[in-house]
Design an enzyme around this catalytic site. Structure first.
Site, PDB file in Angstrom:
ATOM      1  N   SER A  50       0.849  -1.196   0.000  1.00 23.01           N
ATOM      2  CA  SER A  50       0.000   0.000   0.000  1.00 23.01           C
ATOM      3  C   SER A  50       0.883   1.244   0.000  1.00 23.01           C
ATOM      4  O   SER A  50       2.104   1.159   0.168  1.00 23.01           O
ATOM      5  CB  SER A  50      -0.882   0.009   1.252  1.00 23.01           C
ATOM      6  OG  SER A  50      -0.051   0.198   2.401  1.00 23.01           O
ATOM      7  N   ASP A  83      -1.211  -1.681  -3.948  1.00 19.49           N
ATOM      8  CA  ASP A  83      -2.560  -1.746  -3.385  1.00 19.49           C
ATOM      9  C   ASP A  83      -3.102  -0.321  -3.201  1.00 19.49           C
ATOM     10  O   ASP A  83      -2.436   0.525  -2.600  1.00 19.49           O
ATOM     11  CB  ASP A  83      -2.463  -2.454  -2.025  1.00 19.49           C
ATOM     12  CG  ASP A  83      -3.804  -2.835  -1.449  1.00 19.49           C
ATOM     13  OD1 ASP A  83      -4.759  -3.022  -2.215  1.00 19.49           O
ATOM     14  OD2 ASP A  83      -3.881  -2.975  -0.205  1.00 19.49           O
ATOM     15  N   ASP A 105      -7.086   3.179  -7.584  1.00 21.01           N
ATOM     16  CA  ASP A 105      -8.350   3.189  -6.848  1.00 21.01           C
ATOM     17  C   ASP A 105      -9.038   4.540  -7.011  1.00 21.01           C
ATOM     18  O   ASP A 105      -8.776   5.485  -6.270  1.00 21.01           O
ATOM     19  CB  ASP A 105      -8.085   2.885  -5.363  1.00 21.01           C
ATOM     20  CG  ASP A 105      -9.381   2.874  -4.556  1.00 21.01           C
ATOM     21  OD1 ASP A 105     -10.456   3.119  -5.131  1.00 21.01           O
ATOM     22  OD2 ASP A 105      -9.314   2.619  -3.338  1.00 21.01           O
ATOM     23  N   GLY A 182     -10.538  -3.433   7.263  1.00 15.32           N
ATOM     24  CA  GLY A 182     -10.282  -3.341   8.698  1.00 15.32           C
ATOM     25  C   GLY A 182     -10.918  -4.455   9.505  1.00 15.32           C
ATOM     26  O   GLY A 182     -11.443  -5.432   8.955  1.00 15.32           O
ATOM     27  N   GLY A 213     -11.009  -6.118   1.415  1.00 12.33           N
ATOM     28  CA  GLY A 213     -11.650  -6.177   2.725  1.00 12.33           C
ATOM     29  C   GLY A 213     -12.134  -7.571   3.073  1.00 12.33           C
ATOM     30  O   GLY A 213     -13.235  -7.751   3.583  1.00 12.33           O
ATOM     31  N   ILE A 256      -6.158  -9.823   1.726  1.00 13.59           N
ATOM     32  CA  ILE A 256      -6.147 -10.062   3.173  1.00 13.59           C
ATOM     33  C   ILE A 256      -4.974  -9.329   3.814  1.00 13.59           C
ATOM     34  O   ILE A 256      -3.819  -9.572   3.469  1.00 13.59           O
ATOM     35  CB  ILE A 256      -6.078 -11.584   3.466  1.00 13.59           C
ATOM     36  CG1 ILE A 256      -7.357 -12.264   2.949  1.00 13.59           C
ATOM     37  CG2 ILE A 256      -5.897 -11.839   4.964  1.00 13.59           C
ATOM     38  CD1 ILE A 256      -7.295 -13.770   2.899  1.00 13.59           C
TER      39      ILE A 256
END
Ligand code: G3H
Ligand code: 13P
Ligand code: ZN
Length: 310
Positions: A50, A83, A105, A182, A213, A256
């Site tokens: 990320s 990510d 994204d 989360g 998620g 994950i």
């Protein structure tokens, strides 16, 4: 084998009715734990970083650690993926830096803006043999009180998904059907909109769908965190059998992160707590790495179903 993109692994996963696990990486121990698991399970894997991971470790460290892992386990097909790329520039930095897959994204942008930037990323990525994941729909957990109308507003619209893929040329699409990021996903009953997933795959035959998620928040690990001084309360995720079902449908990539964080933190907490005289980080990080490995083996076997696929 060098790093690969996700085309071949998704093609095999789609046909074989399983998915590929995409696990978030931030440091050496996490990368080693995941790779040992993929090697033992004979499975392809996606290692994803990320923006936060790139800030924490530094992009060159992530790239070189992953390249070293690939040398250690040459039989494991590995894709290095960005990510939640937030901009064209961030995707470009990763493409130029050796990633084989990037996500742009644009899910929070207006539709037309999402189409425009995704298309721009696809053009640059494809010219450099890199694949692109895009996202459409708002990822949010389903609360008991969410009405059918509200679901239509936040979940991915099937017709729009088909149009989006045709307009942008993205290689895979992350959709919203009930998962969320989360440890606190549902206040009511867990829910995945399989009907919507089926409609999307009917309109996009043989096209790889991505679920973000997708942690389960396994109670055993939450309890262990709390037993050794943690305070993780009221956490709830997506039941594993629900994800397993999605993996037999068009879902080819399951993301994950939270479950790995919980497993590693539980093990590190236990190690530090049970050996109070120890101050050698190798001791507790070794326990953390082993916990990552065991969690990823579990996910490969029970959730994505990709064991013995290479
Ligand atoms: O979806 C987000 C991933 O869990 C990464 O989280 O931004 O804290 O690294 P992060
Ligand atoms: P979780 O928080 O459910 O692990 O999701 C991770 C994810 O989607 C990374 O992109
Ligand atoms: Zn995500």
């Amino acid at each position: 084998m060098a790093l690969v993109d996700t085309k071949e692994m998704f093609k095999k996963a789609y046909k074989g009715h399983y998915a590929i696990g995409a696990f978030n990486v931030n440091n050496m121990e996490i990368i080693q734990g995941i790779m040992e698991a993929a090697h033992e399970e004979k499975s392809a894997v996606i290692l994803q970083a990320s923006e936060g991971a790139r800030q924490y470790a530094g992009q060159p460290y992530i790239v070189d650690l992953v390249k070293t892992a690939v040398k250690q386990f040459p039989e494991v097909p590995v894709a290095l993926h960005l990510d939640h790329g937030a901009s064209f520039e961030m995707c470009k930095e990763c493409i130029d830096g050796g990633f084989t897959s990037v996500m742009f994204d644009g899910s929070k942008l207006p539709y037309k803006e999402n189409v425009k930037i995704t298309k721009q990323v696809v053009e640059y990525a494809h010219a450099h043999n890199v694949v692109v994941e895009a996202e459409l729909g708002r990822l949010a957990g389903v609360e008991d009180f969410v009405s059918v109308d509200a679901k239509d507003a936040i979940f991915t619209d099937p017709e729009q998904a088909a149009e989006f893929v045709a307009l942008t040329g993205c290689d895979s699409l992350a959709i919203a059907i009930g998962t969320s990021h989360g440890a606190y996903k549902y206040s009511g009953e867990p829910y995945l909109d399989y009907e919507r997933l089926q409609k999307i795959s009917d309109l996009l035959p043989n096209y790889p769908i991505v679920l973000h998620g997708a942690s389960t928040v396994i109670p055993k690990y939450v309890a262990k965190c709390n037993e050794f001084g943690g305070k993780v309360l009221g956490a709830k995720g997506v039941p594993e059998e629900m994800l397993r079902k999605a993996a037999t449908m068009a879902v080819c990539k399951i993301n994950i992160d939270t479950d790995i964080r919980l497993a590693m933190t539980a093990a590190v907490r236990e190690s530090i707590y049970s050996k109070p005289d120890n101050f050698d980080p190798r001791s507790y990080l070794k326990a953390g790495r082993q916990a990552v490995k065991e969690m990823v083996i579990h996910k490969i076997r029970e959730v994505v179903g990709s064991s013995n696929s290479i």
